[in-house]
Design an enzyme around this catalytic site. Sequence first.
Site, short mmCIF file in Angstrom:
data_model
loop_
_atom_site.label_atom_id
_atom_site.label_comp_id
_atom_site.label_asym_id
_atom_site.label_seq_id
_atom_site.Cartn_x
_atom_site.Cartn_y
_atom_site.Cartn_z
N CYS A 68 146.97 69.64 8.05
CA CYS A 68 147.36 68.97 9.21
C CYS A 68 147.50 67.74 8.99
CB CYS A 68 146.59 69.50 10.34
SG CYS A 68 147.07 68.43 11.69
N TRP A 101 143.07 77.62 15.04
CA TRP A 101 142.69 77.32 13.82
C TRP A 101 141.53 78.11 13.67
CZ3 TRP A 101 145.66 74.55 10.27
CH2 TRP A 101 146.75 73.47 10.98
N TYR A 199 159.07 66.19 12.66
CA TYR A 199 158.85 67.28 13.57
C TYR A 199 160.10 67.51 14.42
CZ TYR A 199 154.33 68.26 12.14
OH TYR A 199 153.05 68.53 11.48
#
Length: 346
Positions: A68, A101, A199
């Site tokens: 990430c 996660w 993104y």
Amino acid sequence: MTSDTSTDHSTTGAYVHAGQEFDRDMNYIPDRIVRDPSASSEPDESGQDRPLWPVEAGRYRLVVAKACPWANRAIIVRRLLGLEDAISIGYCGPTHDKRSWTFDLDPGGVDPVLGVERIQEAYLKRYPDYPRGITVPAIVEIASGEVVTNDFPWITHDFSTEWVDHHREGAPDLWPADVRDEMDDVMKRIFTEVNNGVYRCGFAGSQETYEAAYDRLWTALDWLEERLADRRFLMGDSITEADVRLFTTLARFDAVYHSHFKASRQKLTEMPVLWAYARDLYQTPGFGETIDFEQIKQHYYVVQTDINPTQIVPVGPDPAVWLTEHGRDALGGRPFGDGTPPSPEA
């Protein structure tokens, strides 16, 4: 592959919405960890006072994933400042389902300090009906097992400005006072147009929104190529938080964003200034050792089935190119100013 692809927990449909521009939800848990919790707090984006927690070595655990980019910032800043002994770190694996996660890199799939399989458990322990995404980085209070904050811009800011009593000797000043106003402006543009811009391209729901996002991204990258042509780092002669924030996007650009997110005008390796700048940072202690290209690719190509339904992970590019000569030393400056680099990671 570690992600759960069942109907209940698949991420399909979570990222791309037909006809819509991508709009990141920036409502995070607003709590901060500060030296003096009795001081008045700066309000969050909704105008509410931010709850304050005390700086205390050993009390908190930073939960991250190397995949990430937002978590990668916190990993780098913690290393640069030498906070390893003050704040422990837990690593999630590169893939996840829509729940959260997971700690699948640890023996038995359980974080050895928090004793949980998913970071979601820390969120739900504090907020049983937590309505938003379960994100990293997150800071968890070890004793209670409850999440403290996942407000990633403030996490790294406070590592620099509030945890100063625990910084290593020679730690860099990542928020220098003499350029702070300009740095805020630079970081805002980097976030909106580059960090989030890739993104916006990748999760665009129409050709129109994609092309608008693409134009914005490349306008910003051209601006950065020009800005960095005659200065070694974004704010001058030494590394600041602005460089950390840009680096984590650049590190993922050719491996993911160029193809997977269709940010395809050029590869980073085809932009001479940004490519040299990115290699300079990568080869600086505290940066390159935090990058795991395999985990990065596994995360994006496996989890984001809206974009890559086959979940096939590309083999390249070859990471060895990051160790080639960058030539940025000719611009002068010292990465850590008058400080020293962190010691090699154990």
